[in-house]
Design an enzyme around this catalytic site. Structure first.
Site, PDB file in Angstrom:
ATOM      1  CG  HIS A  63      -1.932   1.086   1.241  1.00  0.00           C
ATOM      2  ND1 HIS A  63      -3.270   0.848   1.047  1.00  0.00           N
ATOM      3  CD2 HIS A  63      -1.821   2.422   1.416  1.00  0.00           C
ATOM      4  CE1 HIS A  63      -3.937   1.992   1.107  1.00  0.00           C
ATOM      5  NE2 HIS A  63      -3.065   2.963   1.333  1.00  0.00           N
ATOM      6  N   GLY A  70      -2.744  12.498  -0.317  1.00  0.00           N
ATOM      7  CA  GLY A  70      -3.136  13.775   0.274  1.00  0.00           C
ATOM      8  C   GLY A  70      -4.059  14.599  -0.596  1.00  0.00           C
ATOM      9  CD  GLU A  72      -6.662  13.711   2.509  1.00  0.00           C
ATOM     10  OE1 GLU A  72      -6.774  12.476   2.634  1.00  0.00           O
ATOM     11  OE2 GLU A  72      -5.567  14.280   2.278  1.00  0.00           O
ATOM     12  CB  THR A 101      -8.428  11.636  -0.651  1.00  0.00           C
ATOM     13  OG1 THR A 101      -8.115  11.028   0.593  1.00  0.00           O
ATOM     14  CG2 THR A 101      -9.660  12.507  -0.494  1.00  0.00           C
ATOM     15  CG  HIS A 226      -5.747   2.468   6.485  1.00  0.00           C
ATOM     16  ND1 HIS A 226      -4.412   2.432   6.143  1.00  0.00           N
ATOM     17  CD2 HIS A 226      -6.378   3.124   5.461  1.00  0.00           C
ATOM     18  CE1 HIS A 226      -4.241   3.026   4.967  1.00  0.00           C
ATOM     19  NE2 HIS A 226      -5.408   3.448   4.538  1.00  0.00           N
ATOM     20  NE  ARG A 229      -8.678   4.711   9.567  1.00  0.00           N
ATOM     21  CZ  ARG A 229      -8.049   5.697   8.923  1.00  0.00           C
ATOM     22  NH1 ARG A 229      -7.858   6.860   9.519  1.00  0.00           N
ATOM     23  NH2 ARG A 229      -7.607   5.527   7.703  1.00  0.00           N
ATOM     24  CG  ASP A 284      -1.242   5.233   3.931  1.00  0.00           C
ATOM     25  OD1 ASP A 284      -1.500   5.210   2.715  1.00  0.00           O
ATOM     26  OD2 ASP A 284      -1.905   5.892   4.747  1.00  0.00           O
TER      27      ASP A 284
END
Length: 390
Positions: A63, A70, A72, A101, A226, A229, A284
């Site tokens: 991943h 990013g 966001e 995203t 994730h 989390r 990530d």
């Protein structure tokens, strides 16, 4: 064809093999044998003295935002593309690239081109098609044909669920997408994984459990990531693993409460008897690590680093949670098995010559990527096309 002879290394394959010599021809391992039993004469051989070093499979990072994640917080918060120096300097030799995203200013075609570029520079790279959103943006017009026709495509992801940034997929939409992954993967001889981003939403893994319980889709077709989390989500993920599912933990999120470190999550897995061969760890890398307030407003934004992979490997071993062979599998053999990468994640004859060398403090010393030196004596020597030579 270049030959490399590695002598006197303590091989973690990931099963412990003790002291061994390894012969590499081109990009493959062609022999693993007792020290001193491999003899070559008459041709040039690059020799590596691995005395007092552990030799592990190169890490498989399933991943990675190779184009950067990013966005966001607006255009200025788009994370940068990853560099090959950062990848190999983290002990990673295989990546699976994804979008997150932002599926608007970043595209599947650019993702594929970046993966091909990383391959040309010296590592192994695959991709997922798609991003957080639905419908999935593809390369050939459909998920099924992408998987059937494009070898670098291993699945779809990262599709967001239980997250305020998701497309709020319904059960029918997600089940249909899992079915497309299933059939497309069968047609292309690929795993066809539906790779799901899990947010902090209260629904957690609800849709995933419904797909497993209410359809004929195999439990191994979906891999949620994730999963560490928050504690509640981790408990759900352990239940999914207990039912035969595979789950992925994120190495760099433990600094952001209520997220848990990989070490803490693995310790809980051991205590609860969760099968460790159903757990992988990814970075990530170059994705954003946003922190939102209770109203959904962005408070701050960090960028994930692949260095977290080795950091968590060290923490798991140094903290006594697992011995090195079991810990190694979480970062190599397990993700390789999940994604059908038969020549990755193991030190054995016929495997790709992706190897990392760690000293007794588990610090990175050397890296071979596809048989070529990428890190030597702790210094990155594999350079990208536009890297500054210093």
């Amino acid at each position: 064809m270049k030959l490399t002879l590695i002598r006197n290394g303590s091989v973690i394959a990931p099963q412990p093999l003790g002291l061994q010599d390894i012969l590499v021809a081109g990009d493959r391992i062609v022999a693993v044998a007792d020290p001193g039993t491999i003899s070559i004469s008459g041709i040039e051989v690059d020799e590596i003295d691995a005395s007092d070093l552990f030799i592990l499979p190169g890490m498989v990072d399933s991943h990675v935002h190779i184009l950067g994640g990013g966005g966001e917080g607006g255009p200025a918060t788009r994370a940068p593309e990853i560099l090959i120096e950062d990848i190999v300097g983290s002990g990673v030799t295989t990546v699976i690239g994804c979008l997150g995203t932002d599926g608007i200013t970043r595209h599947p075609s650019s993702l594929l081109a970046k993966a091909r570029g990383l391959e040309d520079e010296g590592i192994t790279a695959y991709i997922f098609v798609g991003s957080y959103e639905l419908p999935v943006r593809t390369l050939t017009g459909s998920v099924r044909s992408d998987l059937a026709l494009l070898r670098p495509v291993l699945g779809v992801g990262e599709i967001a669920v239980s997250d305020h940034r998701s497309a709020q997929p319904t059960f029918d939409e997600l089940a249909r997408l899992a079915a497309e992954c299933r059939v497309g993967g069968m047609l292309g001889g690929r795993p066809g994984i539906l790779h799901l981003h899990l947010g902090d939403g209260k629904r957690g893994l609800e849709l995933v459990f419904r797909i497993v319980h209410e359809t004929e889709i195999p439990v191994t077709q979906i891999i949620p990531t994730h999963c560490n989390r928050n504690p509640g989500l981790l408990d759900e993920a352990f239940r999914f693993a207990a039912e035969g599912g595979r789950i992925d933990l994120t190495a760099g999120v433990g600094e952001h409460a209520p997220a848990m470190s990989v070490e803490a999550a693995i310790r809980q897995a051991v205590e609860k008897g969760v099968p460790l061969d159903r757990i992988s760890v990814s970075s990530d890398g170059n994705g954003s690590l946003p922190v939102f307030d209770k109203d959904g407003k962005l408070e701050r934004l960090d960028v994930a680093s692949q260095l977290s992979m080795l950091e968590q490997l060290r923490s798991i071993v140094r903290g006594g949670t697992l011995e090195l062979p079991l810990a190694t599998a979480l970062f190599s053999a397990n993700p390789a098995a999940f994604y059908g990468l038969d020549r990755k994640g193991r030190v054995e004859v016929g495997a790709d010559a992706d190897l990392i060398f760690l000293d007794r403090d588990l610090e990175l010393v050397h890296v071979l990527a596809r048989g070529k030196r990428a890190v030597t004596d702790g210094t990155v020597v594999l350079r990208g096309t536009f890297s500054l030579q210093v």
